[in-house]
Scaffold this motif. Structure first.
Motif, PDB file in Angstrom:
ATOM      1  N   THR A 160      50.685   7.369  -0.340  1.00 30.45           N
ATOM      2  CA  THR A 160      50.571   8.180  -1.558  1.00 30.45           C
ATOM      3  C   THR A 160      51.839   8.038  -2.393  1.00 30.45           C
ATOM      4  N   PRO A 161      51.727   7.486  -3.605  1.00 34.80           N
ATOM      5  CA  PRO A 161      52.932   7.359  -4.457  1.00 34.80           C
ATOM      6  C   PRO A 161      53.430   8.728  -4.891  1.00 34.80           C
ATOM      7  N   ARG A 162      54.714   8.818  -5.096  1.00 32.84           N
ATOM      8  CA  ARG A 162      55.274  10.097  -5.543  1.00 32.84           C
ATOM      9  C   ARG A 162      54.742  10.488  -6.905  1.00 32.84           C
ATOM     10  N   SER A 163      54.548   9.519  -7.753  1.00 38.90           N
ATOM     11  CA  SER A 163      53.980   9.797  -9.070  1.00 38.90           C
ATOM     12  C   SER A 163      53.433   8.503  -9.661  1.00 38.90           C
ATOM     13  N   ILE A 164      52.478   8.661 -10.549  1.00 39.08           N
ATOM     14  CA  ILE A 164      51.949   7.514 -11.295  1.00 39.08           C
ATOM     15  C   ILE A 164      51.878   7.910 -12.765  1.00 39.08           C
ATOM     16  N   GLU A 165      51.744   6.930 -13.616  1.00 42.60           N
ATOM     17  CA  GLU A 165      51.627   7.175 -15.046  1.00 42.60           C
ATOM     18  C   GLU A 165      50.172   6.957 -15.455  1.00 42.60           C
ATOM     19  N   PRO A 166      49.391   8.035 -15.623  1.00 37.42           N
ATOM     20  CA  PRO A 166      47.968   7.873 -15.946  1.00 37.42           C
ATOM     21  C   PRO A 166      47.718   7.055 -17.213  1.00 37.42           C
ATOM     22  N   LEU A 167      48.615   7.154 -18.192  1.00 34.84           N
ATOM     23  CA  LEU A 167      48.405   6.418 -19.437  1.00 34.84           C
ATOM     24  C   LEU A 167      48.353   4.912 -19.211  1.00 34.84           C
ATOM     25  N   HIS A 168      49.065   4.447 -18.177  1.00 35.50           N
ATOM     26  CA  HIS A 168      49.044   3.016 -17.863  1.00 35.50           C
ATOM     27  C   HIS A 168      47.629   2.558 -17.521  1.00 35.50           C
ATOM     28  N   PHE A 169      46.936   3.365 -16.731  1.00 33.81           N
ATOM     29  CA  PHE A 169      45.579   3.001 -16.321  1.00 33.81           C
ATOM     30  C   PHE A 169      44.572   3.229 -17.433  1.00 33.81           C
ATOM     31  N   ILE A 170      44.821   4.258 -18.270  1.00 35.78           N
ATOM     32  CA  ILE A 170      43.891   4.562 -19.351  1.00 35.78           C
ATOM     33  C   ILE A 170      43.976   3.510 -20.449  1.00 35.78           C
ATOM     34  N   THR A 171      45.192   3.209 -20.891  1.00 40.67           N
ATOM     35  CA  THR A 171      45.359   2.263 -21.999  1.00 40.67           C
ATOM     36  C   THR A 171      44.941   0.853 -21.622  1.00 40.67           C
ATOM     37  N   LYS A 172      45.135   0.494 -20.358  1.00 43.92           N
ATOM     38  CA  LYS A 172      44.757  -0.852 -19.915  1.00 43.92           C
ATOM     39  C   LYS A 172      43.354  -0.893 -19.332  1.00 43.92           C
ATOM     40  N   ASN A 173      42.680   0.266 -19.370  1.00 41.80           N
ATOM     41  CA  ASN A 173      41.305   0.363 -18.864  1.00 41.80           C
ATOM     42  C   ASN A 173      41.209  -0.111 -17.410  1.00 41.80           C
ATOM     43  N   LYS A 174      42.169   0.299 -16.612  1.00 34.54           N
ATOM     44  CA  LYS A 174      42.205  -0.075 -15.201  1.00 34.54           C
ATOM     45  C   LYS A 174      41.764   1.107 -14.345  1.00 34.54           C
ATOM     46  N   PRO A 175      41.074   0.841 -13.220  1.00 37.85           N
ATOM     47  CA  PRO A 175      40.668   1.946 -12.340  1.00 37.85           C
ATOM     48  C   PRO A 175      41.892   2.568 -11.668  1.00 37.85           C
ATOM     49  N   PHE A 176      41.821   3.863 -11.448  1.00 40.55           N
ATOM     50  CA  PHE A 176      42.923   4.540 -10.784  1.00 40.55           C
ATOM     51  C   PHE A 176      42.957   4.129  -9.304  1.00 40.55           C
ATOM     52  N   PRO A 177      44.167   4.066  -8.704  1.00 35.04           N
ATOM     53  CA  PRO A 177      44.296   3.507  -7.355  1.00 35.04           C
ATOM     54  C   PRO A 177      43.679   4.401  -6.280  1.00 35.04           C
ATOM     55  N   TYR A 258      44.085  13.924 -21.436  1.00 32.80           N
ATOM     56  CA  TYR A 258      44.227  14.749 -20.233  1.00 32.80           C
ATOM     57  C   TYR A 258      42.942  14.723 -19.406  1.00 32.80           C
ATOM     58  N   ALA A 259      41.809  14.943 -20.067  1.00 31.76           N
ATOM     59  CA  ALA A 259      40.518  14.953 -19.367  1.00 31.76           C
ATOM     60  C   ALA A 259      40.163  13.561 -18.847  1.00 31.76           C
ATOM     61  N   GLN A 260      40.497  12.534 -19.611  1.00 33.11           N
ATOM     62  CA  GLN A 260      40.207  11.168 -19.182  1.00 33.11           C
ATOM     63  C   GLN A 260      40.982  10.822 -17.918  1.00 33.11           C
ATOM     64  N   ALA A 261      42.251  11.217 -17.874  1.00 36.97           N
ATOM     65  CA  ALA A 261      43.062  10.979 -16.678  1.00 36.97           C
ATOM     66  C   ALA A 261      42.534  11.780 -15.501  1.00 36.97           C
ATOM     67  N   MET A 262      42.120  13.001 -15.754  1.00 36.19           N
ATOM     68  CA  MET A 262      41.591  13.851 -14.692  1.00 36.19           C
ATOM     69  C   MET A 262      40.325  13.237 -14.092  1.00 36.19           C
ATOM     70  N   GLU A 263      39.470  12.732 -14.939  1.00 36.44           N
ATOM     71  CA  GLU A 263      38.237  12.118 -14.440  1.00 36.44           C
ATOM     72  C   GLU A 263      38.547  10.897 -13.566  1.00 36.44           C
ATOM     73  N   GLY A 264      39.471  10.048 -14.033  1.00 37.03           N
ATOM     74  CA  GLY A 264      39.815   8.857 -13.254  1.00 37.03           C
ATOM     75  C   GLY A 264      40.459   9.197 -11.924  1.00 37.03           C
ATOM     76  N   LEU A 265      41.401  10.127 -11.933  1.00 37.45           N
ATOM     77  CA  LEU A 265      42.088  10.524 -10.706  1.00 37.45           C
ATOM     78  C   LEU A 265      41.139  11.203  -9.727  1.00 37.45           C
ATOM     79  N   PHE A 266      40.307  12.114 -10.234  1.00 37.15           N
ATOM     80  CA  PHE A 266      39.392  12.851  -9.361  1.00 37.15           C
ATOM     81  C   PHE A 266      38.342  11.915  -8.757  1.00 37.15           C
ATOM     82  N   SER A 267      37.858  10.980  -9.546  1.00 37.15           N
ATOM     83  CA  SER A 267      36.858  10.034  -9.025  1.00 37.15           C
ATOM     84  C   SER A 267      37.457   9.171  -7.917  1.00 37.15           C
ATOM     85  N   ALA A 268      38.688   8.693  -8.130  1.00 36.02           N
ATOM     86  CA  ALA A 268      39.363   7.893  -7.103  1.00 36.02           C
ATOM     87  C   ALA A 268      39.604   8.734  -5.849  1.00 36.02           C
TER      88      ALA A 268
END
Length: 648
Positions: A160-177, A258-268
Motif C-alpha cells: 500500500t503506497p503512502r499516498s498517490i496523486e489521483p489527478l495523475h490517473f484521471i488526466t491520463k485516463n489510467k486505471p487506479f492501482p 473529487y467524485a471521479q477520483a472517488m469512483e476510481g479508488l473505490f472500484s479498485a
C-alpha cells in the motif's frame, strides 16, 4: 443210526441254549448299562441346571469385561495418539518460531492446522496428565495466529503506497492501482485461515470485526482518505469566488474531479477485497473500508451546502451540479459493487434538500426584490432584476438533468408549497431512470419557468402602479420587461421549453400597449369634428375613413369650409392648434422614453395606426382653413408621416 440222530439234535439244542444264555447275559449287562446311563443322565441334568444357574451371571460379567477391555484399548490408542503431538511439539514449535516468511506460508499454515487438530483432540480427552501439553499447544497456536496477522499487516502495508496523486490517473485516463496477483494469493490464504479460526473460537459474526478484516480496513481506509483529502479541500476552496455576485459556472468547482477520483479508488478497492475475502464478506468490508472517506465527503458537502445557502441566487446551480455528480457516482458504484448507495445518499441529502428548496426560495426572492424597489426609472427603462431573473432561468437549463429529477420529486407546482423547503420523504438517491431528461421533467421545469415569469411581471406591474403612476411610462416599463424576457427566451435553450407557453407574454404585451396608447386618446380627441346635416342635426365625423376616403380626389377642403359657419371655422382652427401641441408633446415624450428596440417599433406602429388615419381625414377636410400659411395646420400628410417614421 437213530442214536446218532438223537445225539446230533441234543448237540444242537445245547448249542442253542448256550446262545440263549449268552444273549440273556448280554441283555442283563445292557440293562445294567442302561440303568447306569439313566443314572448318569439324571446326574448330568442336575449338573447342567446348576451350571446354567451359575453361567448366566458369569456371561454378563464377561461382556462387561470385554467392553472394559475395549475401552482400555481405545484409551491406550488415544494416549498413543496424544503422545505423538506431544512428541512432535518441538518440531511444530520450530516451524512456528521461524514464522510464515522463513518457513513458507503453506508449510506454516499446515503446521498450525496440525497444532489445532492436536489441541482439539487433547481438549476432548480432558486428561489431567495432558494439561501442560494443552497449555503449550495453546501458546504455540496463539503465537502462530499472531504471527499470521503480523505477516498480513506487513505484506499489506508494503503493497500500500503512502499516498498517490489521483489527478495523475484521471488526466491520463489510467486505471487506479490494485494489489498484485501474487499478493492476492498470500493475503487470501492468511485471511481464509484466520477468519476460520475467528469463527470457531466464537468471535463476532460481523465480517468486518475479524482480526484480518480490521487490519485491512485500518490500512486501506487510511490510504483512501489520504488520496482524497486534497481533492476534498479543493472542492471547498473552488467554491470561494473573487466576485461575490458572480454566477456559478458549470464545472468550475472541484467536486467533479473529487467524485471521479472517488469512483476510481473505490472500484479498485472493491477489486482488492474480492480477491482477498470471501463472497459474503465483500460488502461489509468494502463499506467499512470506504467509511472514513465517505465521512469526509459528507463533511465537504455540508460545507459546500452552507456556502450555497449563503449565496443561493448565484450558487444554487452548484447544488444542482452536486446532485447530478454524486447521484451519478452512486449509480455507477452500485452497478459495480452493489454497495454505498445509502451512505452516499446520506452525504448528499443536505445539498439535495437545498436544491429542492431553492426553487421556491428563488421565486419568493424575485418577488421580494421587486417589492423592495423604492424607485423605478422615470423613462420606463427595465430594471436589472428582469435580465437577472431570465439569466437565472437560462443557467438552470444547463443543469436540466439534475433539475428534472428534482422537479419530479417535487411534483408539478411543488415549489409553491412549504414541502419544497422541507423536502420529501424519500431521502435516497433516485435511480438512473430519474435522471433521464424525459418529457415530464422538462415539462415541469417549463411550468416553473412560466410561473417565475408570471410572478416577475405581476410584481413589476404592482410596483409600477405604485411608483410610476402615469400610464404611458407604466406601459413602456412593462413592455420593456416583456421584450427583454422574450428576447432572452428566444436567444437561449429556453426557446424549445417555453415555446407553448409564450402566450403569457402576449397578455402582458397587450396590457402594456393598452397603458401606453392611453395618451393617444388625448391627441386624437382633437381630430373629432361635428358636422351639421341638412336636417339641422349634428353627427360625429371622427370615425376612421375607409380606404381611399382620405385622398384629395375624394375630398375638397375648400368646398367643405365654405359650408361652415365662422364659428365652426374657428373651432377647426382651435382643433388644429390643440392637436399640434398635444401631438408634439406626445412625440417628444415618446422619444424621451428608454425603449427596447422592438418596444419602440411596436409602440410607434400602434401610435401611427391610431392617429395617422384620423389626422389624414381631418387634414383632407379642413387643411384649407389657414390657406397654406401654416399658422394652424402645422403638418401636411407627408410631414406627419415623416414624424411617425422618426418614432421607430
Amino acid at each position: 443210526m437213530a442214536v446218532g440222530v438223537l445225539s446230533g439234535r441234543h448237540a444242537a439244542d445245547e448249542e442253542a441254549r448256550a446262545e440263549v444264555d449268552v444273549l440273556n447275559s448280554r441283555l442283563e449287562k445292557t440293562a445294567q448299562l442302561t440303568k447306569k446311563i439313566q443314572a448318569c443322565l439324571g446326574r448330568l441334568e442336575a449338573t447342567g441346571k446348576s451350571v446354567r444357574d451359575v453361567a448366566g451371571p458369569l456371561s454378563g460379567e464377561t461382556k462387561k469385561l470385554q467392553i472394559l477391555g475395549n475401552n482400555i484399548d481405545a484409551v491406550l490408542a488415544a494416549i498413543e495418539r496424544l503422545r505423538q503431538p506431544a512428541d512432535s511439539k518441538n518440531d511444530e514449535e520450530q516451524i512456528i518460531r521461524m514464522g510464515p516468511e522463513k518457513a513458507g506460508l503453506p508449510n506454516y499454515l499446515a503446521s498450525l492446522k496440525r497444532l489445532n487438530k492436536a489441541l482439539n483432540e487433547m481438549k476432548a480427552t480432558n486428561l489431567r496428565s495432558t494439561q501442560q501439553t494443552v497449555q503449550d499447544l495453546q501458546r504455540l497456536v496463539k503465537v502462530g495466529n499472531s504471527q499470521l496477522e503480523s505477516a498480513f499487516d506487513k505484506l499489506l502495508r508494503n503493497e500500500t503506497p503512502r499516498s498517490i496523486e489521483p489527478l495523475h490517473f484521471i488526466t491520463k485516463n489510467k486505471p487506479f492501482p490494485v494489489l498484485s496477483q501474487d499478493k492476492f494469493a498470500r493475503l487470501g490464504l492468511i485471511n481464509s485461515y484466520v477468519a476460520g479460526v475467528h469463527k470457531q473460537s466464537g468471535g463476532s459474526s460481523a465480517p468486518q470485526d475479524s482480526p484480518i478484516a480490521k487490519i485491512y480496513i485500518e490500512i486501506r481506509s487510511q490510504y483512501l482518505s489520504s488520496a482524497l483529502v486534497n481533492l476534498a479541500a479543493a472542492s471547498t476552496n473552488t467554491a470561494k469566488k473573487k466576485t461575490p455576485d458572480a454566477i456559478y459556472k458549470a464545472g468550475t468547482n472541484g467536486i467533479g474531479t473529487y467524485a471521479q477520483a472517488m469512483e476510481g479508488l473505490f472500484s479498485a478497492e472493491y477489486d482488492n477485497i474480492c480477491n482477498i475475502f470471501t463472497r459474503e464478506d465483500w460488502g461489509p468490508v468494502f463499506e467499512a473500508t470506504c467509511q472514513p472517506s465517505l465521512m469526509e465527503l459528507g463533511r465537504t458537502l455540508r460545507e459546500l451546502n452552507n456556502h450555497i445557502k449563503a449565496h443561493l441566487t448565484t450558487d444554487c446551480y452548484l447544488a444542482y451540479e452536486i446532485v447530478e455528480i454524486i447521484s451519478s457516482l452512486s449509480n455507477s458504484l452500485e452497478r459495480r459493487t452493489g454497495e454505498l448507495k445509502n451512505s452516499l445518499a446520506a452525504s448528499l441529502k443536505p445539498v439535495r434538500e437545498t436544491a429542492k428548496s431553492s426553487l421556491g426560495e428563488l421565486l419568493e426572492d424575485t418577488k421580494r426584490r421587486v417589492n423592495s424597489l423604492t424607485t423605478l426609472p422615470v423613462d420606463g427603462a427595465a430594471v436589472s432584476i428582469v435580465s437577472e431573473t431570465m439569466q437565472r432561468l437560462q443557467t438552470m437549463v444547463e443543469f436540466l438533468r439534475p433539475l428534472s429529477s428534482i422537479m419530479i420529486s417535487l411534483g408539478d407546482g411543488g415549489w409553491k408549497s412549504s414541502s419544497a423547503s422541507r423536502g420529501g420523504a424519500a431521502d435516497n438517491i433516485p435511480s438512473l431512470a430519474s435522471f433521464e431528461i424525459g418529457a415530464d421533467g422538462k415539462e415541469i421545469f417549463a411550468h416553473y419557468c412560466a410561473d417565475t415569469i408570471e410572478a416577475l411581471l405581476m410584481a413589476l406591474d404592482g410596483r409600477a402602479r405604485m411608483l410610476l403612476q402615469k400610464k404611458p411610462v407604466m406601459g413602456v416599463f412593462l413592455a420593456n420587461s416583456v421584450a427583454i424576457i422574450e428576447r432572452m427566451i428566444q436567444n437561449s435553450d429556453l426557446a424549445s421549453l417555453l415555446e407553448s407557453r409564450l402566450s403569457v407574454l402576449d397578455v402582458w404585451r397587450k396590457k402594456a400597449t393598452s397603458l401606453y396608447t392611453e395618451s393617444c386618446k388625448d391627441v386624437s380627441v382633437h381630430l373629432f369634428d361635428v358636422i351639421h346635416t341638412s336636417r339641422g342635426g349634428a353627427s360625429s365625423a371622427a370615425q376612421r375613413p375607409t380606404s381611399g376616403q382620405g385622398s384629395l380626389a375624394a375630398v375638397d377642403s375648400a368646398s367643405i369650409l365654405r359650408g361652415l359657419s365662422s364659428k365652426d371655422k374657428e373651432n377647426i382652427k382651435s382643433k388644429f392648434v390643440a392637436f399640434n401641441a398635444s401631438f408634439d408633446e406626445m412625440v417628444a415624450r415618446h422619444k424621451s422614453y428608454a425603449m427596447e428596440r422592438e418596444v419602440r417599433q411596436l409602440f410607434a406602429k400602434d401610435i401611427q395606426n391610431m392617429i395617422e388615419p384620423l389626422y389624414n381625414r381631418f387634414w383632407d377636410r379642413y387643411h384649407e382653413v389657414d390657406k397654406g400659411k401654416g399658422k394652424y395646420v402645422k403638418y401636411d400628410k407627408s410631414a406627419i408621416a415623416a414624424v411617425f417614421q422618426t418614432l421607430y
